[in-house]
Design a protein around this motif. Structure first.
Motif, short mmCIF file in Angstrom:
data_model
loop_
_atom_site.label_atom_id
_atom_site.label_comp_id
_atom_site.label_asym_id
_atom_site.label_seq_id
_atom_site.Cartn_x
_atom_site.Cartn_y
_atom_site.Cartn_z
N GLU A 6 -43.31 88.41 64.87
CA GLU A 6 -44.16 87.67 63.82
C GLU A 6 -44.28 88.49 62.52
N ASP A 7 -44.42 89.85 62.73
CA ASP A 7 -44.55 90.79 61.58
C ASP A 7 -43.32 90.87 60.80
N THR A 8 -42.09 90.85 61.50
CA THR A 8 -40.76 91.18 60.94
C THR A 8 -40.40 89.65 60.01
N ALA A 9 -40.91 88.40 60.75
CA ALA A 9 -40.46 87.25 60.33
C ALA A 9 -41.33 87.06 58.89
N ARG A 10 -42.61 87.39 58.81
CA ARG A 10 -43.41 87.36 57.78
C ARG A 10 -42.93 88.02 56.58
N ARG A 11 -42.30 89.41 56.88
CA ARG A 11 -41.95 90.15 55.90
C ARG A 11 -40.77 89.60 55.06
N ILE A 12 -39.97 89.21 55.87
CA ILE A 12 -38.51 88.70 55.40
C ILE A 12 -38.89 87.39 54.35
N ALA A 13 -39.93 86.48 54.97
CA ALA A 13 -40.41 85.13 54.15
C ALA A 13 -40.93 85.64 53.10
N GLU A 14 -41.71 86.58 52.91
CA GLU A 14 -42.63 86.91 51.79
C GLU A 14 -41.41 87.39 50.47
N LEU A 15 -40.50 88.18 51.09
CA LEU A 15 -39.41 88.94 50.25
C LEU A 15 -38.50 87.88 49.61
N ARG A 16 -38.26 86.77 50.40
CA ARG A 16 -37.40 85.96 49.96
C ARG A 16 -37.87 84.86 48.55
N ALA A 17 -39.09 85.22 48.60
CA ALA A 17 -39.77 84.30 47.51
C ALA A 17 -39.92 85.29 46.26
N THR A 18 -39.48 86.52 46.21
CA THR A 18 -39.71 87.19 45.17
C THR A 18 -38.62 87.17 43.90
N PRO A 19 -39.11 87.24 42.59
CA PRO A 19 -38.15 87.44 41.73
C PRO A 19 -36.75 88.28 41.79
N GLU A 20 -36.97 89.54 42.57
CA GLU A 20 -36.09 90.42 42.66
C GLU A 20 -34.98 89.91 43.71
N ALA A 21 -35.54 89.15 44.81
CA ALA A 21 -34.57 88.41 45.70
C ALA A 21 -33.91 87.20 45.21
N ARG A 22 -34.46 86.51 44.17
CA ARG A 22 -33.85 85.58 43.34
C ARG A 22 -32.63 86.12 42.60
N GLU A 23 -33.13 87.19 41.92
CA GLU A 23 -31.82 87.87 41.26
C GLU A 23 -30.78 88.45 42.05
N GLY A 24 -31.24 88.95 42.93
CA GLY A 24 -30.07 89.25 43.81
C GLY A 24 -29.07 88.44 44.34
N LEU A 25 -29.67 87.05 44.72
CA LEU A 25 -28.69 86.08 45.30
C LEU A 25 -27.91 85.57 44.16
N ASP A 26 -28.78 85.21 42.83
CA ASP A 26 -27.91 84.89 41.56
C ASP A 26 -26.83 85.65 41.37
N ALA A 27 -27.18 87.02 41.29
CA ALA A 27 -26.30 87.93 40.94
C ALA A 27 -24.91 87.80 41.82
N PHE A 28 -25.19 87.72 43.04
CA PHE A 28 -24.03 87.76 44.10
C PHE A 28 -23.17 86.41 43.93
N LEU A 29 -23.91 85.32 43.77
CA LEU A 29 -23.37 84.15 43.70
C LEU A 29 -22.47 83.97 42.18
N GLY A 30 -22.91 84.64 41.34
CA GLY A 30 -22.32 84.65 40.12
C GLY A 30 -21.47 85.76 39.53
N LYS A 31 -21.19 86.47 40.93
CA LYS A 31 -20.27 87.44 40.86
C LYS A 31 -20.43 88.59 39.86
N ARG A 32 -21.70 88.92 39.51
CA ARG A 32 -22.12 89.76 38.51
C ARG A 32 -23.02 91.04 39.33
N PRO A 33 -23.27 92.13 38.51
CA PRO A 33 -24.14 93.04 39.31
C PRO A 33 -25.57 92.43 39.08
N ALA A 34 -26.45 92.74 39.86
CA ALA A 34 -27.73 92.47 39.77
C ALA A 34 -28.60 93.35 38.58
N GLY A 35 -29.44 92.78 38.20
CA GLY A 35 -30.13 93.29 36.78
C GLY A 35 -30.66 94.66 36.82
#
Length: 262
Positions: free
Chosen positions: A228-257
């Motif tokens: 439960e703890d591991t599920a909660r940790r990843i769920a909380e991180l996926r919603a952060t600006p850093e995670a969104r930037e990482g995914l956008d950078a990967f899909l956009g084939k550019r370095p993350a900020g």
């Protein structure tokens, strides 16, 4: 700022040089205080991404200054305990930094020096580096460093080396899990730089969360609470600006900020 340290900054990388080469960077009260204060300050500095710990002169650190140890042995139990708590607290500050830490080990890393190497997240050893938990030869034990050395080499190996105080070569340190990499000849700084480069590709908040994850999960059975703890940790991180930037950078084939030069 620090009597026993020299701190060099290169972009997001801070290298903390222990600077008592005349005594092989042996611990005394001042070095312990300086390391504690420096690592706390660097952890709080948003401009720092990675911290490298290194030693000036011929050694990384030869452990405790014998004059300091002798004075501690002659002190009262109360004063002795206060000194021991400061040493243990310094190692914990390093081990629990939110940022990646690398020990750049050359020459001797004995006693407390081996503790420093173990407290850092990553250890890179030059081929002439030598490690030891040498305390029993002075009639004492590797007490303050034990949580970090045990984490690095495991209980079974600790039974041997805590009692024999044998010297451990750089190659053997890699076999034991104490060192992650062995650098031949003059390649120590290049190997450290290679690992620093890899660390700078990762998100700062996710790296801090990864360190916290290891501490939360290590040596615990895979029970419902851990799952439960591991599920909660990843769920909380996926919603952060850093995670969104990482995914956008990967899909956009550019370095993350957060990547230097990105």
């Amino acid at each position: 700022m620090y009597e026993t340290l020299e701190i060099l900054r290169d972009g997001g990388v801070a290298t903390v040089w222990m600077n008592r080469p005349e005594v092989h960077n042996a611990f005394n009260a001042q070095l312990i205080a300086d390391l504690t204060a420096a690592f706390r300050a660097l952890d709080a500095d948003d401009g720092v991404r990675v911290v490298v710990l290194a030693g000036r002169g011929k050694s990384f650190s030869a452990g405790a200054d014998l004059n300091w140890m002798k004075a501690a042995g002659a002190a009262s139990v109360v004063d002795n305990l206060a000194d021991a708590r400061k040493l243990a607290g310094m190692l914990r500050v390093i081990a629990e930094m939110t940022k990646p830490t690398i020990a750049r080990v050359h020459g001797a890393a004995l006693g407390g020096g081996m503790g420093l190497a173990s407290a850092c997240d990553i250890c890179v050893a030059g081929d002439k580096a030598v490690f030891a938990t040498s305390e029993v030869r002075f009639g004492i034990i590797p007490s303050a460093i034990s949580p970090y050395v045990l984490r690095a080499i495991g209980e079974r190996q600790a039974y041997r080396y805590f009692q024999t105080a044998e010297r451990i070569s750089a190659a053997r340190a890699v076999e034991l899990g104490l060192a992650h990499e062995l650098a031949e000849g003059d390649a120590l700084d290049a190997k450290v730089a290679e690992i620093v480069g890899a660390l700078l590709q990762g998100g700062p908040k996710s790296q801090a969360a990864a360190k916290a994850l290891i501490r939360a999960v290590a040596n615990r059975p895979v029970a419902d609470a851990v799952v439960e703890d591991t599920a909660r940790r990843i769920a909380e991180l996926r919603a952060t600006p850093e995670a969104r930037e990482g995914l956008d950078a990967f899909l956009g084939k550019r370095p993350a900020g957060w990547v230097p030069g990105g």
